[in-house]
Motif scaffolding. Structure first.
Motif, mmCIF file in Angstrom:
data_model
loop_
_atom_site.group_PDB
_atom_site.id
_atom_site.type_symbol
_atom_site.label_atom_id
_atom_site.label_comp_id
_atom_site.label_asym_id
_atom_site.label_seq_id
_atom_site.Cartn_x
_atom_site.Cartn_y
_atom_site.Cartn_z
ATOM 1 N N ARG A 210 12.483 -0.749 0.830
ATOM 2 C CA ARG A 210 12.860 0.646 1.006
ATOM 3 C C ARG A 210 13.339 1.308 -0.263
ATOM 4 O O ARG A 210 13.634 2.483 -0.266
ATOM 5 C CB ARG A 210 13.948 0.754 2.087
ATOM 6 C CG ARG A 210 13.437 0.498 3.500
ATOM 7 C CD ARG A 210 12.560 1.634 3.970
ATOM 8 N NE ARG A 210 12.015 1.407 5.291
ATOM 9 C CZ ARG A 210 10.851 0.835 5.541
ATOM 10 N NH1 ARG A 210 10.101 0.413 4.538
ATOM 11 N NH2 ARG A 210 10.405 0.667 6.767
ATOM 12 N N THR A 211 13.466 0.568 -1.335
ATOM 13 C CA THR A 211 14.000 1.214 -2.530
ATOM 14 C C THR A 211 12.976 1.200 -3.660
ATOM 15 O O THR A 211 12.057 0.396 -3.683
ATOM 16 C CB THR A 211 15.272 0.513 -3.054
ATOM 17 O OG1 THR A 211 14.900 -0.767 -3.529
ATOM 18 C CG2 THR A 211 16.316 0.377 -1.974
ATOM 19 N N ARG A 212 13.213 2.112 -4.554
ATOM 20 C CA ARG A 212 12.384 2.227 -5.743
ATOM 21 C C ARG A 212 12.425 0.929 -6.527
ATOM 22 O O ARG A 212 11.416 0.413 -6.984
ATOM 23 C CB ARG A 212 13.000 3.342 -6.586
ATOM 24 C CG ARG A 212 12.047 4.006 -7.482
ATOM 25 C CD ARG A 212 12.839 4.985 -8.310
ATOM 26 N NE ARG A 212 12.891 4.511 -9.671
ATOM 27 C CZ ARG A 212 13.667 5.036 -10.600
ATOM 28 N NH1 ARG A 212 14.487 6.031 -10.289
ATOM 29 N NH2 ARG A 212 13.630 4.587 -11.824
ATOM 30 N N PHE A 215 10.262 -1.665 -5.030
ATOM 31 C CA PHE A 215 8.854 -1.381 -5.273
ATOM 32 C C PHE A 215 8.462 -1.803 -6.691
ATOM 33 O O PHE A 215 7.446 -2.460 -6.906
ATOM 34 C CB PHE A 215 8.587 0.113 -5.069
ATOM 35 C CG PHE A 215 7.190 0.519 -5.451
ATOM 36 C CD1 PHE A 215 6.133 0.241 -4.599
ATOM 37 C CD2 PHE A 215 6.938 1.124 -6.667
ATOM 38 C CE1 PHE A 215 4.847 0.587 -4.953
ATOM 39 C CE2 PHE A 215 5.646 1.468 -7.024
ATOM 40 C CZ PHE A 215 4.605 1.197 -6.162
ATOM 41 N N GLY A 230 2.355 2.042 -14.771
ATOM 42 C CA GLY A 230 3.021 2.897 -13.795
ATOM 43 C C GLY A 230 4.443 3.236 -14.201
ATOM 44 O O GLY A 230 5.206 3.747 -13.397
ATOM 45 N N GLY A 231 4.804 2.898 -15.426
ATOM 46 C CA GLY A 231 6.112 3.295 -15.903
ATOM 47 C C GLY A 231 7.227 2.325 -15.593
ATOM 48 O O GLY A 231 8.392 2.658 -15.705
ATOM 49 N N LEU D 327 7.570 5.953 -17.950
ATOM 50 C CA LEU D 327 7.913 6.656 -16.723
ATOM 51 C C LEU D 327 8.341 8.093 -17.032
ATOM 52 O O LEU D 327 7.893 9.043 -16.382
ATOM 53 C CB LEU D 327 9.033 5.914 -15.997
ATOM 54 C CG LEU D 327 9.320 6.403 -14.595
ATOM 55 C CD1 LEU D 327 8.125 6.173 -13.688
ATOM 56 C CD2 LEU D 327 10.550 5.719 -14.022
ATOM 57 N N MET D 357 2.225 5.161 -4.673
ATOM 58 C CA MET D 357 3.549 5.288 -5.290
ATOM 59 C C MET D 357 3.543 4.912 -6.763
ATOM 60 O O MET D 357 4.394 5.368 -7.533
ATOM 61 C CB MET D 357 4.526 4.346 -4.585
ATOM 62 C CG MET D 357 4.787 4.684 -3.145
ATOM 63 S SD MET D 357 5.869 3.423 -2.459
ATOM 64 C CE MET D 357 6.067 4.074 -0.821
ATOM 65 N N LEU D 358 2.595 4.065 -7.143
ATOM 66 C CA LEU D 358 2.644 3.505 -8.491
ATOM 67 C C LEU D 358 2.605 4.610 -9.543
ATOM 68 O O LEU D 358 1.663 5.407 -9.597
ATOM 69 C CB LEU D 358 1.470 2.544 -8.686
ATOM 70 C CG LEU D 358 1.508 1.753 -9.994
ATOM 71 C CD1 LEU D 358 2.708 0.833 -10.033
ATOM 72 C CD2 LEU D 358 0.224 0.963 -10.169
ATOM 73 N N GLY D 359 3.628 4.665 -10.368
ATOM 74 C CA GLY D 359 3.706 5.691 -11.398
ATOM 75 C C GLY D 359 4.403 6.936 -10.907
ATOM 76 O O GLY D 359 4.762 7.809 -11.685
ATOM 77 N N GLN D 361 6.888 6.612 -8.432
ATOM 78 C CA GLN D 361 7.953 6.075 -7.574
ATOM 79 C C GLN D 361 9.252 6.858 -7.675
ATOM 80 O O GLN D 361 10.141 6.651 -6.868
ATOM 81 C CB GLN D 361 8.183 4.589 -7.872
ATOM 82 C CG GLN D 361 8.604 4.255 -9.295
ATOM 83 C CD GLN D 361 7.422 3.936 -10.191
ATOM 84 O OE1 GLN D 361 6.329 4.478 -10.027
ATOM 85 N NE2 GLN D 361 7.601 3.052 -11.153
ATOM 86 N N THR D 362 9.342 7.768 -8.649
ATOM 87 C CA THR D 362 10.590 8.519 -8.773
ATOM 88 C C THR D 362 10.476 9.919 -8.203
ATOM 89 O O THR D 362 11.398 10.698 -8.302
ATOM 90 C CB THR D 362 10.973 8.644 -10.254
ATOM 91 O OG1 THR D 362 9.827 9.117 -10.967
ATOM 92 C CG2 THR D 362 11.403 7.312 -10.820
ATOM 93 N N GLN D 370 16.806 7.009 -5.063
ATOM 94 C CA GLN D 370 16.479 5.592 -5.199
ATOM 95 C C GLN D 370 15.692 5.075 -3.994
ATOM 96 O O GLN D 370 15.264 3.929 -3.977
ATOM 97 C CB GLN D 370 17.760 4.765 -5.359
ATOM 98 C CG GLN D 370 18.458 4.959 -6.701
ATOM 99 C CD GLN D 370 17.597 4.479 -7.859
ATOM 100 O OE1 GLN D 370 16.934 3.449 -7.798
ATOM 101 N NE2 GLN D 370 17.590 5.258 -8.941
ATOM 102 N N TRP D 371 15.542 5.913 -2.973
ATOM 103 C CA TRP D 371 14.916 5.425 -1.747
ATOM 104 C C TRP D 371 13.443 5.818 -1.678
ATOM 105 O O TRP D 371 13.059 6.906 -2.077
ATOM 106 C CB TRP D 371 15.638 5.990 -0.521
ATOM 107 C CG TRP D 371 17.048 5.528 -0.469
ATOM 108 C CD1 TRP D 371 18.134 6.202 -0.936
ATOM 109 C CD2 TRP D 371 17.519 4.285 0.018
ATOM 110 N NE1 TRP D 371 19.265 5.445 -0.767
ATOM 111 C CE2 TRP D 371 18.923 4.253 -0.171
ATOM 112 C CE3 TRP D 371 16.915 3.175 0.623
ATOM 113 C CZ2 TRP D 371 19.713 3.173 0.194
ATOM 114 C CZ3 TRP D 371 17.702 2.097 0.992
ATOM 115 C CH2 TRP D 371 19.083 2.104 0.778
ATOM 116 N N LEU D 372 12.654 4.927 -1.150
ATOM 117 C CA LEU D 372 11.246 5.230 -0.957
ATOM 118 C C LEU D 372 11.081 6.077 0.288
ATOM 119 O O LEU D 372 11.824 5.917 1.251
ATOM 120 C CB LEU D 372 10.442 3.936 -0.782
ATOM 121 C CG LEU D 372 10.438 2.952 -1.945
ATOM 122 C CD1 LEU D 372 9.613 1.735 -1.581
ATOM 123 C CD2 LEU D 372 9.906 3.606 -3.205
#
Ligand SMILES: Nc1ncnc2c1ncn2[C@@H]1O[C@H](COP(=O)(O)OP(=O)(O)OP(=O)(O)O)[C@@H](O)[C@H]1O
Ligand SMILES: Nc1ncnc2c1ncn2[C@@H]1O[C@H](COP(=O)(O)OP(=O)(O)OP(=O)(O)O)[C@@H](O)[C@H]1O
Ligand SMILES: [Mg+2]
Ligand SMILES: [Mg+2]
Lengths: 364, 360, 425, 507
Positions: A210-212, A215, A230-231, D327, D357-359, D361-362, D370-372
């Motif tokens: 669930r968190t960045r 991931f 992807g940074g 990023l 999400m890749l790249g 994710q923020t 911080q949460w997806l």
């Protein structure tokens, strides 16, 4: 890839059946009665403190397994959980024994110290890996050995140890630093830390899914190149994952330290970190799976005592642990292939309809 | 040319000739000569009603060490006192505290009484289980820290026995240089070192002593690595020591072999190692062994429980109680037996007190 | 599958592609140079500190002996990993070897013992191969399981077979050992030289004498296995095919290489070598017979030595030798010898400084100066190293060497990858 | 008739889980011809070739080689009957030497020593492979790798050679060289099966064309009488797209400014990038032409922050981003279509929505702090799947389950969804079929019209010329010339890229 419920449950069951079979053969060869043996193993759960002890030890293995799994998530093989947890346990026991604080706070301080100490010990291989490219496998193997020497020094009477009879250990922690458990009378006391372990497991799940950060961790584990593009900062991830793994490893000995032993003796058991590797692998790095693996591991451990009691060689349990680890993964593979074949057959049946419109193509 | 080695050390220094390189201190005299009091002599006791449980430390029966010694005591009790029902359980390596407790609890629940726990690692578990079963009697070998009415500590004066073999070592050393190899640097093994060093000093002020441990405390592989035991002993021998006393568990075998191949002598520990099968290849270098009579302690304890004379058990199994001593098998120290016995009497009489801590 | 680990390899050290540089010297010459350099540094240190243990024949002999099981395990690791299978089951296979060696030797003499050890190790290898190659199980899982199984099975077998013979469930009875041979003519002369304590000459004599006295056939076999492995793996078509399975199995398959067969072979050989490593603990003169758990993690150390040696025979020989040497030194010479070794490290760093200055690597030179200063300060200020830590000198040395040597490790590219037939794209 | 037929595939069917890759395929190849196989991405060409090369076993169907029915259980069987294959993706081991890569598996012929070396050297000369045979393969560029692959096949004495998309990574001159070799060998009696998405090439080299659509043979065509347009229609049923950019949308607003950029090789003073200056404006596509290995990859990775510049500065819309991490640069508004999507663009075992999400994710919509935000990610992935026509059973399947073209569409969709100011597109349509190509071009054009600045790197010179507003040529780490896409031809560009004088001069 899609896995059915059957695909998830069948393999462990197959594996257990297989290991039981293997052990049966071994027992028959050595002239023991397998029924007695397995009877004793099951029976122990209803006698004495074994059931509670299994959960208690399960919490220990669970924490170790989680620590290993965090590394695995990004392809770091932290064999060093062993050294990290022992180092952390000693430091926590020493500091916990030297200070007296109000209940609760005392306990919390010990927990924090353990986490910090575990992370610190994991910092060394992390730095070596990030800045010197030293494989964490080799550096943690070395640090595991070095931890033994450090512990020997710390626990010696020259440093922080106290001698009781023929044993040396750290100064016992005052009651304010203990973690209360749930007493079950004659059936033992469930460590309060079992719930902390469960909480850590839940945290692990949330963190990863669930968190960045989770991931990014999984992304670096799966493909460092894609993660970089992807940074995701690979160095930072290695550092964080190692420190996190070490921090959780630092908790490993706390269920026993805070719930029962209250001191770290030179005879305190080692090897939880290595067991953690097996447990993490058994649980396929999934928090639920690791929990099951940890409890199974603990159960087999406890069985050694019961087997010995009915005169069966207790080495059987080690064989069984090895057999289960190996056969569970093989079983997963077999079931996976079976499902694949089933899918192919299904596709085969649909063949007629799928190709009918294509066949209309014709030639120029 | 290239030649096959003929298995070196075929001629160890003979026991008879006392090299004059070492100036000996005068042998003390004036012992009262009172025999060591063994409690095993006495009225016949019937223990057939007892169910004795034994919980071994790692290794269990057959480890050729203190577990085995405890087993011997139990066997003797069976033979002498008609003991019928016994049960022996063994600890696994690296087991947590609760496994030890479960083992003891199982024995207690099945009605075994008394229960003897072999090894100080059991101290805490015995304390916990003995509280739970106040009507069961417990004994712990190598520990006397548990202060409960139903728990008896069976501890030994290892330093006293080691003192005597220290004296023997000096008398057998040609170079006036002896060595000690401990398995793991723990307090229990330090007692052996302490006694040995005092014995050496008592016998000669000139004697030099090497004292090394294979691994530090906490790393119990030191008891399990003959290869390393060999190297440590060989190191001491190459520095001049020619009689090596080992207290290194299974690593001791490596010490004996080092002594054998480098023409030195060795002293065994715990049981009479001259007669031990697993080291029989190098028995000819074993001049004596420091005996730690766990068998005596176990036997006496069972006897005391059966005869309800627990109070009469010695607080410590020392030279006086015949709880420690030295072996004479092989006849290599027959020539200095009188000297050793003189020292022994001094200790029994309290004229010499042996400290259980190494000096440095 | 939910997570990556089960199907992906262990991440190797991060390496950068560097432009091709012509190797100026052949590998064996580099090895010789390293050895000569090491001896020079050690004999200088021995002269300056007055500690003769550094280069004595006893030290060399114990080093050789302690290095042997590690060397064999490392070779085992090499064979498996060159074919792309990570083998952390070496420890378990070694344990199987110790049991087999004792059992075979007891009933049939040393050579039978060696054979049985090799076979037992190979059985462990076979299991690993079945799991990893046929079933595509994660290599680490399988290795961990084999370590457990090896321990459990031997304990169980010892209980069953050895207890009646030795009365001890954890130990075998005394078993026959290999005879040893010495180059008597030379060693006598070398002994004289060594005793004279002349700078360098005596040191070299001591080292040579250690290598030439009381050598068992097993020792010779083990040492010979290093060049043999090199020739087999790098100079034959069999080796080329085997290595190709560790580099790019899909490509190998596309060229008609039977990848499964080669992986099986490699892992079997790997197990056999590990088994031989176990035998070297049991069957050498002054060996220990079978003793439960006597491998004490040597399998892992072997793995480390192999990584240290950059997945190459010569390198892993160096790694095992370094480890064995330091361990032998600390065990027989204890604190003073380790201090002398510290002094040798200072000397080595001084050499490094000179070399780096010559190469105009200012930063590296500066770091080396700093490290040398620090070590010298330690050497100067303490007269005894902490007793509890000296036993781990080999581990410290391994870590420090790895951290200092700016090395570029190259593991086989598909090492640890799970390969399935026909998966190529 | 059996005499002059090299290969006959009859009723080949091959099923993979969830996919029927080949279904009742018929293919007949005459001895001594170049036979092209065409089809969309995922049509089943590679699968069919792997079957002919023994790497896959057909579920149904028979194979005849030189008139004799054969059972090919593995590549060795295929090699024995004289079939060799150059794979779409290189089958080379980086750590082995060039020589080892070539003789591997065929050591029986000349061993692995001097004799083999001599033999290989001879073949290398014939195919123009000039690399040292003893260096590790990893140091070779793509064209050389391609040559190594061909030498490998020849070394084994194959008479029937399968070339699976050999030209995808080559520049025109290299393609010409390759075709020259192929024609020569054809005249020497070799048979070729040739796969390519570039229909012009196919028509230039092939004697016969077989078209495959959705796993089955659609028919055969004669290259002399069939136009590219007709071929494309056979393959996909749609028109052949053109990368032509219609009207200019270039503005004066500089989006990306690179000045004095220099990148030294790690551990040496040699510069991989040397004094690069370039500007990309809003609404402009700047194309970079260059033979692979001349620094384009490094340039892109330096702009992305994956490599640290040794000197120089990079500015995005007036903001200096030289010191920022990857990023942060992405957050500042750079979208990035990586040259190798499987290595740098996708997490292959993760579901499509995780790849979204890749790249990013923020950022919304895939995360909040911080949460997806998994629901958000799924929703947006669904949008991309629809907008970009990603052919997938669903957004929960792993990225690996998509064919290359569909993977690429997903990546393009993702990189255009963060409202980027600048898009760095490295080979955006490499290995992608005509249908997907058109779609990707369309999307890039639309974004450009809306003000996006695009830095385009491509080996497909038609694409480069068609899409770009300006083209700069890169050679040995430097920008050597600027060309106008309106006037330049592919041949001219090729000359500039290789640093040779224009064709007139050499003739
Ligand atoms: N090993 C495999 N497992 C499952 N599916 C596969 C496998 N290999 C190929 N496929 C599927 O089979 C189909 C045909 O793939 P193939 O690689 O033959 O296509 P292709 O015609 O070569 O495409 P392209 O032009 O992109 O190279 C695709 O849908 C692909 O997804
Ligand atoms: N091991 C595998 N398991 C499942 N599917 C696979 C596997 N290997 C390949 N595939 C399938 O193969 C396809 C990719 O095949 P291939 O590599 O030929 O790509 P492609 O379609 O030819 O694309 P491109 O030409 O752009 O590279 C995917 O659709 C994937 O489903
Ligand atoms: Mg293809
Ligand atoms: Mg393809």
């Amino acid at each position: 890839m899609r896995t059915t419920l059957r695909g998830k449950l069948l393999p462990p069951v197959l594996a257990i059946v297989f290991s039981v079979l293997l052990c049966t053969i071994a027992l028959v060869i050595s002239g023991d009665n397998p029924l007695d043996a397995f009877g004793a193993m099951i029976g122990q759960l209803f006698r004495g403190t074994t059931a509670v002890d299994t959960l208690n030890s399960g919490a220990v293995y669970y924490l170790a397994g989680l620590a290993v799994a965090i590394g695995f998530q990004m392809n770091l093989f932290n064999i060093g959980v062993e050294g990290q947890y022992r180092f952390a346990a000693v430091i926590a026991a020493i500091i916990g024994g030297e200070i007296v604080l109000p209940p609760g706070i005392h306990t919390l301080v010990i927990i924090i110290v353990a986490v910090v100490a575990g992370s610190f010990y994991a910092l060394i291989p992390a730095l070596l890996k990030v800045y010197r490219g030293v494989s964490e496998v080799i550096s943690t193997i070395m640090l595991n050995a070095i931890a033994i020497g450090l512990i020997a020094y710390l626990v010696s009477t020259d440093a922080f140890g106290v001698q009781v009879g023929n044993n040396i250990g750290t100064r016992p922690i005052e009651e304010s630093g203990w973690m209360p458990g749930i007493p079950f009378g004659d059936n033992g006391t469930l460590f309060g830390f079992v719930f902390v372990a469960a909480l850590v497991g839940f945290g692990y799940w949330v963190l990863l899914n669930r968190t960045r950060f989770g991931f990014e961790l999984k992304a670096s584990g799966e493909s460092p190149t894609a993660a970089t593009a992807g940074g995701v900062d690979a160095r930072k991830m290695i550092m964080t994952a190692m420190l996190l793994s070490g921090g959780v490893a630092g908790l490993t000995a706390l269920p026993e330290l805070l719930g029962r032993d209250h001191e770290y003796l030179q005879t305190s058991p080692a090897g939880y970190g290595f067991a953690g590797i097996a447990v993490a692998l058994l649980g396929r790095n999934h928090p639920g799976g690791i929990a099951l693996g940890a409890v199974l591991w603990a159960f087999l451990d406890k069985s050694a005592v019961s087997l010995d009691n009915v005169g069966v060689p207790q080495e059987i349990t080690t064989i069984m642990q090895g057999a289960i680890v190996l056969s569970v993964v093989i079983a997963y593979e077999i079931v996976r292939r079976m499902e694949l074949a089933a899918e192919q057959r299904r596709v085969g049946r649909q063949l007629g309809r799928d190709t009918s419109d294509v066949a209309a193509g014709g030639s120029v | 040319g290239c030649a096959k080695d003929t298995g070196g050390g075929s001629t160890p220094p003979a026991g008879g000739n006392q090299a004059e390189s070492c100036k000996k201190n005068p042998v003390p005299t004036g012992g009262s000569g009172s025999a060591a009091g063994s409690t095993s002599a006495g009225p016949k006791v019937d223990a057939s009603a007892l169910k004795v449980g034994l919980a071994y430390d790692i290794g269990g029966r057959g480890d050729a060490s203190f577990n085995d010694s405890a087993a011997a005591g139990l066997d003797k009790a069976k033979a002498d006192m008609g003991l019928k029902e016994t049960k022996e359980l063994t600890a696994a390596p690296n087991e947590p505290e609760d496994a030890k407790q479960s083992r003891l609890r199982q024995l207690a629940q099945e009605g075994f009484n008394p229960i003897i726990a072999v090894g100080f690692a059991y101290a805490k578990s015995v304390e916990a289980v003995a509280t739970q079963f106040p009507n069961t009697k417990f004994a712990v070998v190598d520990d006397d820290t548990v202060k409960l009415p139903n728990v008896t500590g069976l501890v030994f004066a290892e330093e006293q026995g080691s003192f005597l073999v220290g004296v023997a070592a000096v008398y057998k050393s040609k170079n006036c240089h002896v060595g000690f190899v401990g398995g793991v640097n723990v307090p229990l093994i330090q007692k052996f070192q302490a006694g040995f060093e005092q014995g050496v000093k008592a016998a000669s002020n000139d004697a030099k002593i090497e004292a090394e441990y294979i691994t530090p405390a906490g790393d119990f592989t030191g008891f399990q690595d003959p290869a390393k035991g060999n190297v440590v002993a060989a190191g001491e021998i190459s520095r001049g020591a020619d009689v090596i006393y080992q207290a290194a568990g299974a690593s001791g075998k490596g010490v004996f072999e080092a002594a054998k191949s480098k023409n030195a002598l060795a002293i065994g520990v715990d049981s009479d190692q001259y007669n031990q099968k697993t080291v029989e290849n190098s028995r000819d270098v074993i001049i004596t062994s420091m005996l730690k009579r766990v068998d005596v302690a176990v036997y006496d304890y069972v006897r005391a429980v059966a005869g309800n004379t627990l109070a009469s058990l010695p607080k410590r199994f020392d030279l006086k109680a015949d709880g420690v001593g030295y072996a004479t098998s092989g006849g290599k120290i027959d020539d200095i037996k009188a000297t050793l016995d003189a020292y022994k009497q001094q200790i029994i009489d309290g004229k010499i007190t042996v400290s259980d801590k190494p000096s440095n | 599958m939910a997570t990556g680990i089960a199907d992906s390899p262990i991440a190797g050290p991060v390496t950068m592609a560097v432009p091709p540089k012509r190797r100026k010297l052949p590998g064996w010459l580099m090895g010789v140079l390293w050895a000569v350099g090491a001896i020079a540094v050690l004999s200088t240190a021995s002269y300056l500190t007055g500690n003769t243990d550094l280069t004595s024949s006893t030290t060399t002999q114990t080093a050789l002996r302690l290095a042997l099981p590690i060397l064999l395990a490392a070779l085992g690791g090499l064979w498996a990993e060159r074919a792309g299978v990570v083998n952390i089951g070496l420890e378990g296979m070694m344990i199987l070897g110790t049991w087999g060696a004792a059992w075979g030797s007891y009933y049939g003499g040393v050579w039978v013992g060696l054979l049985v050890a090799v076979l037992f190790g190979a059985v462990g290898g076979l299991l690993h191969a079945i799991a990893t190659v046929t079933f595509g199980v994660n290599h680490i899982v399988s290795g961990v399981a084999i370590n457990l199984l090896g321990l459990g099975v031997t304990k169980y077998l010892a209980h069953l077979v050895f207890q009646p013979l030795s009365g001890n469930p954890r130990q075998s009875p005394v078993v026959p050992k290999f005879d040893t041979y010495s180059a008597t003519g030379i060693t006598g002369w070398l002994a004289d030289l060594e005793a004279e304590q002349r700078v360098v000459i005596s040191d070299v004599a001591g080292i040579l004498r250690g290598l030439l006295t009381q050598v068992a056939p097993l020792t010779m076999i083990a040492i010979l296995l290093v060049p043999i492995s090199y020739i087999l793996l790098w100079r034959t078509r069999f080796g080329l095919r085997l290595r190709s399975c560790g580099e790019n199995p899909v490509a190998a398959e596309s060229l008609g290489v039977n990848v499964y067969a080669f992986k099986y072979t490699a892992v079997l050989i790997s197990g056999a070598l590990a088994g031989m490593g176990g035998a070297s603990l049991v069957l050498l003169k002054d060996g220990a017979d079978y003793l439960e758990n006597q491998t004490n993690g040597r399998g892992y150390i072997g793995l480390a030595a192999m990584i240290f040696g950059n997945w190459r025979p010569g390198g892993l020989l160096g790694g095992s030798a370094l480890f064995g040497y330091t361990d032998g030194l600390q065990l027989s010479g204890r604190g003073p010898a380790v201090l002398a070794l510290l002094y040798a490290a200072v000397l080595l760093l001084v050499v490094v400084v000179v070399v780096q200055l010559f190469r105009r690597k200012w930063f590296a030179a500066g770091a080396a100066v700093l490290a040398a200063g620090l070590l010298y300060a330690i050497y100067y200020s303490v007269d005894e190293l902490p007793r509890d830590l000296t036993p781990y000198a080999p581990h410290f040395v391994t870590l420090i060497v790895l951290a200092v040597a700016s090395q570029r490790l190259r593991m086989p590219q598909a090492d640890g990858f799970i390969y399935r037939r026909g998966q190529g794209s | 008739m059996a005499d002059d037929l090299a290969v006959e595939l009859e009723g080949i069917t091959k099923r993979f889980p969830g996919v029927v890759a080949n279904s009742d395929i018929h293919l007949t190849v005459r001895t001594g011809e170049v036979h092209a196989v065409c089809g969309e991405n995922g049509a089943g060409k590679s699968t069919l070739m792997k079957i002919l090369y023994g790497m896959l076993q057909p579920d149904e169907g028979t194979i005849k080689v030189n008139g004799r029915p054969v059972r090919l259980r593995n590549p060795s069987d295929a090699i024995k009957v004289g079939v060799g294959m150059v794979h779409q993706h290189f089958m080379l081991a980086d750590n082995l030497s060039v020589l080892e890569n070539i003789v591997l598996g065929a050591e029986g012929l000349h061993g692995i020593g001097a004799k083999a070396r001599k033999e290989v050297a001879e073949l290398a000369r014939r195919t123009g492979l000039t690399a040292d045979l003893d260096i590790a393969l990893e140091y070779l560029g793509v064209a050389d790798r391609q040559r190594v692959e061909i030498v490998k096949v020849l070394y084994r004495g194959a008479r029937i050679v399968i070339l699976d998309e050999p030209t995808a990574v080559l520049v025109p001159q290299e393609v010409d060289d390759l075709f020259e070799t192929v024609r020569q060998m054809r005249d020497d009696g070799f048979t070729f099966i040739f796969i390519s998405h570039k229909l012009d090439e196919v028509r230039a080299i092939a004697d016969t064309i077989t078209v495959i659509r959705r796993g089955t043979t659609v028919g055969t065509a004669d290259p002399k009488t069939t136009s590219s347009r007709q071929l494309a229609e056979m393959m996909v049923g749609s028109e052949l797209p053109s990368p032509e950019t219609r009207e200019s949308t270039v503005t004066d607003t500089a989006v990306l400014t690179v000045s004095g950029l220099r990148l030294a090789e790690p551990g040496s003073a040699r510069a991989v990038l040397d004094d690069i200056d370039l500007v990309v404006h809003s609404g402009e596509v700047l194309g970079i032409a260059g033979v692979e290995g001349n620094g384009q990859t490094e340039l892109v990775e330096t702009i992305m922050g994956m490599r640290r510049a040794t000197a120089g500065s990079i500015t995005l819309s007036g903001k200096d981003i030289t010191k920022l991490g990857t990023l942060a640069r992405r957050e500042a508004g750079i979208g990035y279509i990586a040259e190798d999507r499987t290595r740098h663009g996708l997490l292959l075992t993760q579901p499509l929505w995780a790849n979204r999400m890749l790249g990013y994710q923020t950022r919304e919509p895939v995360s909040r702090g911080q949460w997806l935000d998994i629901a958000g990610a799924k929703r947006d992935t669904q949008r991309i799947v629809e907008a970009y026509d990603v052919r997938t059973p669903g957004i929960d399947v792993a990225a690996a389950a998509l064919s290359g073209g569909n993977q690429q569409k997903l990546v393009v969709g993702r990189e255009l969804s963060g409202d980027p100011k600048l898009l760095i597109a490295s080979h955006p349509t490499r290995g992608v079929d005509v249908g997907a190509q058109a779609l990707i071009w369309d999307h890039i054009r639309q974004a450009r019209a809306a003000g996006l600045a695009v830095l385009l790197i491509s080996a497909d010179l038609d694409e480069l010329i068609g899409l770009s507003d300006r083209i700069v040529v890169m050679l040995r780490g430097r920008l050597v010339s600027e060309e106008d896409p309106a006037t330049v031809t592919a041949e001219d560009l090729g000359c500039a890229m290789t640093g040779t004088a224009p064709r007139e001069a050499t003739k």
